[in-house]
Write a protein that holds these residues in place. Structure first.
Motif, PDB file in Angstrom:
ATOM      1  N   UNK A   1       0.837  -1.195   0.000  1.00 41.87           N
ATOM      2  CA  UNK A   1       0.000   0.000   0.000  1.00 41.87           C
ATOM      3  C   UNK A   1       0.876   1.250   0.000  1.00 41.87           C
ATOM      4  N   UNK A   2       0.388   2.307  -0.592  1.00 39.04           N
ATOM      5  CA  UNK A   2       1.093   3.593  -0.559  1.00 39.04           C
ATOM      6  C   UNK A   2       1.024   4.123   0.874  1.00 39.04           C
ATOM      7  N   UNK A   3       2.118   4.665   1.329  1.00 38.40           N
ATOM      8  CA  UNK A   3       2.161   5.207   2.681  1.00 38.40           C
ATOM      9  C   UNK A   3       2.877   4.261   3.629  1.00 38.40           C
ATOM     10  N   UNK A   4       3.078   4.722   4.840  1.00 38.07           N
ATOM     11  CA  UNK A   4       3.709   3.925   5.890  1.00 38.07           C
ATOM     12  C   UNK A   4       2.729   3.881   7.059  1.00 38.07           C
ATOM     13  N   UNK A   5       2.221   2.708   7.389  1.00 37.48           N
ATOM     14  CA  UNK A   5       1.272   2.612   8.499  1.00 37.48           C
ATOM     15  C   UNK A   5       1.893   3.118   9.801  1.00 37.48           C
ATOM     16  N   UNK A   6       1.061   3.604  10.695  1.00 40.74           N
ATOM     17  CA  UNK A   6       1.545   4.111  11.980  1.00 40.74           C
ATOM     18  C   UNK A   6       2.288   3.045  12.775  1.00 40.74           C
ATOM     19  N   UNK A   7       1.982   1.781  12.526  1.00 43.15           N
ATOM     20  CA  UNK A   7       2.624   0.702  13.273  1.00 43.15           C
ATOM     21  C   UNK A   7       3.959   0.270  12.667  1.00 43.15           C
ATOM     22  N   UNK A   8       4.404   0.938  11.594  1.00 45.83           N
ATOM     23  CA  UNK A   8       5.649   0.591  10.923  1.00 45.83           C
ATOM     24  C   UNK A   8       6.575   1.804  10.848  1.00 45.83           C
ATOM     25  N   UNK A   9       7.851   1.547  10.536  1.00 46.91           N
ATOM     26  CA  UNK A   9       8.832   2.624  10.417  1.00 46.91           C
ATOM     27  C   UNK A   9       9.855   2.258   9.356  1.00 46.91           C
ATOM     28  N   UNK A  10      10.399   3.255   8.713  1.00 48.19           N
ATOM     29  CA  UNK A  10      11.519   3.092   7.800  1.00 48.19           C
ATOM     30  C   UNK A  10      12.774   3.431   8.605  1.00 48.19           C
TER      31      UNK A  10
END
Length: 87
Positions: free
Chosen positions: A53-62
């Motif tokens: 999915x486009x975007x980074x979910x709040x529960x994930x990090x780069x």
């Protein structure tokens, strides 16, 4: 949680500590790295890839991990695979 410490960036100073662990219970890699900065994070969030999915979910990090830690990441992958073999 049963964390197995694998290693820390060998070039770390007193204020930076990219680190690799294995969560033996959940059979997952746990990585601590540098924040990517807004530009790289936005670039990652904007990628449109199959199954991503486009975007980074709040529960994930780069995060960023230095290439000099590749051997540690391989060791962590091996440890996770060994844990998966013990069922």
């Amino acid at each position: 949680m049963s964390l197995l410490f694998i290693g820390i960036d060998p070039s770390t100073g007193d204020h930076e500590s990219p680190t690799v662990w294995v969560d033996q219970e959940k059979k997952e890699l746990v990585l601590q790295g540098w924040k990517p900065g807004h530009e790289l994070e936005a670039e990652c969030a904007a990628l449109q890839l199959p199954g991503h999915a486009v975007g980074i979910p709040d529960s994930e990090a780069v995060i960023r991990i230095p290439a000099r830690m590749v051997d540690m990441i391989r060791e962590a992958c091996d440890a996770v695979e060994r844990a998966n073999d013990v069922r």
